[in-house]
Design a protein around this motif. Sequence first.
Motif, short mmCIF file in Angstrom:
data_model
loop_
_atom_site.label_atom_id
_atom_site.label_comp_id
_atom_site.label_asym_id
_atom_site.label_seq_id
_atom_site.Cartn_x
_atom_site.Cartn_y
_atom_site.Cartn_z
N THR A 228 0.84 -1.19 0.00
CA THR A 228 0.00 0.00 0.00
C THR A 228 0.88 1.24 0.00
O THR A 228 2.08 1.18 0.29
CB THR A 228 -0.93 0.04 1.23
N VAL A 229 0.26 2.37 -0.33
CA VAL A 229 0.99 3.64 -0.36
C VAL A 229 1.20 4.12 1.07
O VAL A 229 0.30 4.06 1.91
CB VAL A 229 0.19 4.70 -1.15
N MET A 230 2.39 4.61 1.34
CA MET A 230 2.75 5.17 2.63
C MET A 230 2.73 6.69 2.56
O MET A 230 2.98 7.27 1.50
CB MET A 230 4.15 4.69 3.02
N LEU A 242 3.28 10.66 -6.86
CA LEU A 242 2.52 11.27 -7.94
C LEU A 242 2.82 10.63 -9.29
O LEU A 242 1.91 10.44 -10.11
CB LEU A 242 2.83 12.78 -8.00
N ARG A 243 4.09 10.27 -9.52
CA ARG A 243 4.47 9.76 -10.85
C ARG A 243 4.32 8.25 -10.98
O ARG A 243 3.65 7.75 -11.88
CB ARG A 243 5.92 10.17 -11.15
N TYR A 248 -1.93 7.86 -6.10
CA TYR A 248 -2.75 7.16 -5.11
C TYR A 248 -2.48 7.72 -3.71
O TYR A 248 -1.36 8.10 -3.39
CB TYR A 248 -2.47 5.66 -5.14
N GLU A 249 -3.52 7.72 -2.88
CA GLU A 249 -3.42 8.30 -1.55
C GLU A 249 -2.84 7.30 -0.56
O GLU A 249 -2.95 6.08 -0.74
CB GLU A 249 -4.80 8.75 -1.07
N PRO A 250 -2.22 7.79 0.53
CA PRO A 250 -1.71 6.89 1.57
C PRO A 250 -2.80 5.95 2.06
O PRO A 250 -3.94 6.34 2.27
CB PRO A 250 -1.27 7.86 2.67
N GLY A 251 -2.42 4.69 2.21
CA GLY A 251 -3.35 3.66 2.64
C GLY A 251 -3.98 2.87 1.51
O GLY A 251 -4.48 1.77 1.72
N GLN A 252 -3.95 3.43 0.28
CA GLN A 252 -4.52 2.71 -0.85
C GLN A 252 -3.59 1.58 -1.30
O GLN A 252 -2.36 1.70 -1.25
CB GLN A 252 -4.74 3.65 -2.04
#
Length: 263
Positions: A228-230, A242-243, A248-252
């Motif tokens: 997931t994204v941190m 972003l790139r 994607y947002e944190p947690g996704q």
Amino acid sequence: MLQTTYPIQAQQVADFQRDGHIYLSGIMPKNSLNPYRDAIVEWADEFRRTQKPMEERDTYGKAFLQMMNLWEEDDKIKEFVLAKRFGQIAADLLGVKQVRLYHDQALFKEAGGGHTPWHQDQYYWPLSTPKTVTMWMPLVDITEEMGMLTFASGTQGVKLPPMPISDESEATIASFVQDQGFPIVAQKTMQAGDATFHMGWTLHAAPGNESNTMREVMTVIFMDADATVMEPKNPNQEADRLRWLSGYEPGQKVDSPLNPIIH
């Protein structure tokens, strides 16, 4: 070739997990690799013409020509980057069911190019997992004088102050590695189609290219498919979010079109 498997033994997995890196020979025969090399080199030649002269670059710029996500630019390169063969190796070494692509990058160290300072790749990555691995594959035969990738074995769990690739990271990490006595490991030679795999937090560097030949290397970065994204911890991680993670947002879960499952 790219759709076939490469056998990974239990001992190789154990060595990789212990050392944070491993060398694997003959992942691709040269005759199979050459069409992909041709496509990557063609793109690199165009990129090189846009760069400043060597003497006008900083330490990072002198280390290599860095070209990223070439799989978006060329269908032949896409075949290479999304190869099931590479994804299978990455998943086996990490001990996960599947991996996703983080991004690719070609790293061409020019003749006379400077050293690559000591660093940890994952400083740049806003990912929730340490289960990340980079495949580093020469597209031509290389020797240590051309700038061989060099590892400090067993450093994948080391926590250091966050540092980008720089003169500071070179001085700080080189001193740390020496003081702690970590084994320094590098191949003397590698054939085109051989590869090393290293974890995202493994400390590594490369000397300058003292030869008259371009060191042509293609890399592919893989992550656990469940990553997931941190929350980004520095501007570089925000830029990567972003790139390479499609914003994607944190947690996704990292399942954007730019991050397909490879194996």
